[in-house]
Design a protein around this motif. Structure first.
Motif, short mmCIF file in Angstrom:
data_model
loop_
_atom_site.label_atom_id
_atom_site.label_comp_id
_atom_site.label_asym_id
_atom_site.label_seq_id
_atom_site.Cartn_x
_atom_site.Cartn_y
_atom_site.Cartn_z
N GLU A 1 0.82 -1.17 0.00
CA GLU A 1 0.00 0.04 0.09
C GLU A 1 1.00 1.27 0.00
OE1 GLU A 1 -2.48 0.15 3.29
OE2 GLU A 1 -0.98 0.55 4.76
N PRO A 2 0.45 2.25 -0.79
CA PRO A 2 1.16 3.61 -0.79
C PRO A 2 1.19 4.34 0.77
CG PRO A 2 -0.68 3.67 -2.49
CD PRO A 2 -0.79 2.42 -1.56
N LYS A 3 2.22 4.69 0.85
CA LYS A 3 2.63 5.56 2.26
C LYS A 3 3.26 6.77 1.69
CE LYS A 3 3.16 5.42 7.17
NZ LYS A 3 3.47 6.77 7.42
N SER B 1 5.52 8.89 -0.12
CA SER B 1 6.53 8.61 -1.42
C SER B 1 6.96 7.06 -1.30
CB SER B 1 7.59 9.54 -1.63
OG SER B 1 8.65 9.41 -0.37
N ASP B 2 6.65 6.23 -0.38
CA ASP B 2 7.06 5.17 0.03
C ASP B 2 6.07 3.99 -0.36
OD1 ASP B 2 9.23 6.43 0.96
OD2 ASP B 2 8.68 5.90 3.03
N CYS B 3 6.28 2.67 -0.31
CA CYS B 3 5.51 1.73 -0.59
C CYS B 3 5.65 0.65 0.77
CB CYS B 3 5.78 0.96 -1.61
SG CYS B 3 4.61 -0.73 -1.99
N ASP C 1 8.59 -0.16 5.14
CA ASP C 1 8.46 0.69 4.29
C ASP C 1 9.70 0.64 3.09
OD1 ASP C 1 6.16 1.72 5.09
OD2 ASP C 1 6.86 3.37 6.45
N SER D 1 7.18 3.82 -5.60
CA SER D 1 5.64 3.76 -5.43
C SER D 1 5.39 2.36 -5.76
CB SER D 1 5.32 4.58 -7.09
OG SER D 1 4.08 3.96 -7.44
N CYS D 2 4.54 1.95 -5.22
CA CYS D 2 3.93 0.63 -5.26
C CYS D 2 3.48 0.02 -6.70
CB CYS D 2 2.48 0.42 -4.38
SG CYS D 2 2.82 0.43 -2.56
N ASP D 3 3.19 0.83 -7.40
CA ASP D 3 3.09 0.78 -8.93
C ASP D 3 4.29 0.35 -9.80
OD1 ASP D 3 0.20 1.13 -8.80
OD2 ASP D 3 0.64 3.32 -9.40
#
Length: 126
Positions: free
Chosen positions: A22-24, A26-28, A80, A85-87
């Motif tokens: 999940e996005p957090k 600017s981190d994933c 994290d 990006s998680c994408d």
């Protein structure tokens, strides 16, 4: 005598599942479910991870500490992935076990005793 022999864990004794990303900011954030199916209490389980981008190119390498792990216990750990990006996450590889200890003793064959799976579209392998 050279000291105590390393502890051998039962085959498949620790299952690691990539459960969610999940996005957090600017981190994933990566969520892992760790199921210690053994009688071994792990004081240290430090893994060398490689993150591959969705195009298959290596993005970064980092260490993750999953212990302490109680015997016969399921646990959730999260961390994290900085500035990612998680994408952009393609998959994770457990490249190696950096340290694996039960109490004050090293556990032999720790990598072979891990099983991995993923509930996401992102693979987790070893």
């Amino acid at each position: 005598m050279t000291g105590p022999a390393p502890v051998a864990a039962a085959e498949g004794s620790v299952a690691i599942e990539l459960n969610k990303l999940e996005p957090k900011g600017s981190d994933c954030r990566a969520y892992f479910v760790i199921d210690n199916k053994s009688e071994t209490a792990y004081e240290t389980l430090k893994l060398d991870f490689i993150l591959f981008r969705s195009d298959g190119i290596i993005d970064q390498r980092f260490a993750v500490e999953l212990a302490p792990l109680k015997p016969k216990k399921r646990t959730v750990k999260l961390f994290d992935v900085a500035n990612t990006s998680c994408d952009d996450v393609g998959s994770f590889l457990i490249n190696d076990v950096m340290e694996c200890r039960a109490g004050s003793e090293d556990v032999s064959d720790c990598l072979q005793n891990l099983t991995v799976s993923s509930r996401t579209d992102n693979a987790l392998s070893k």
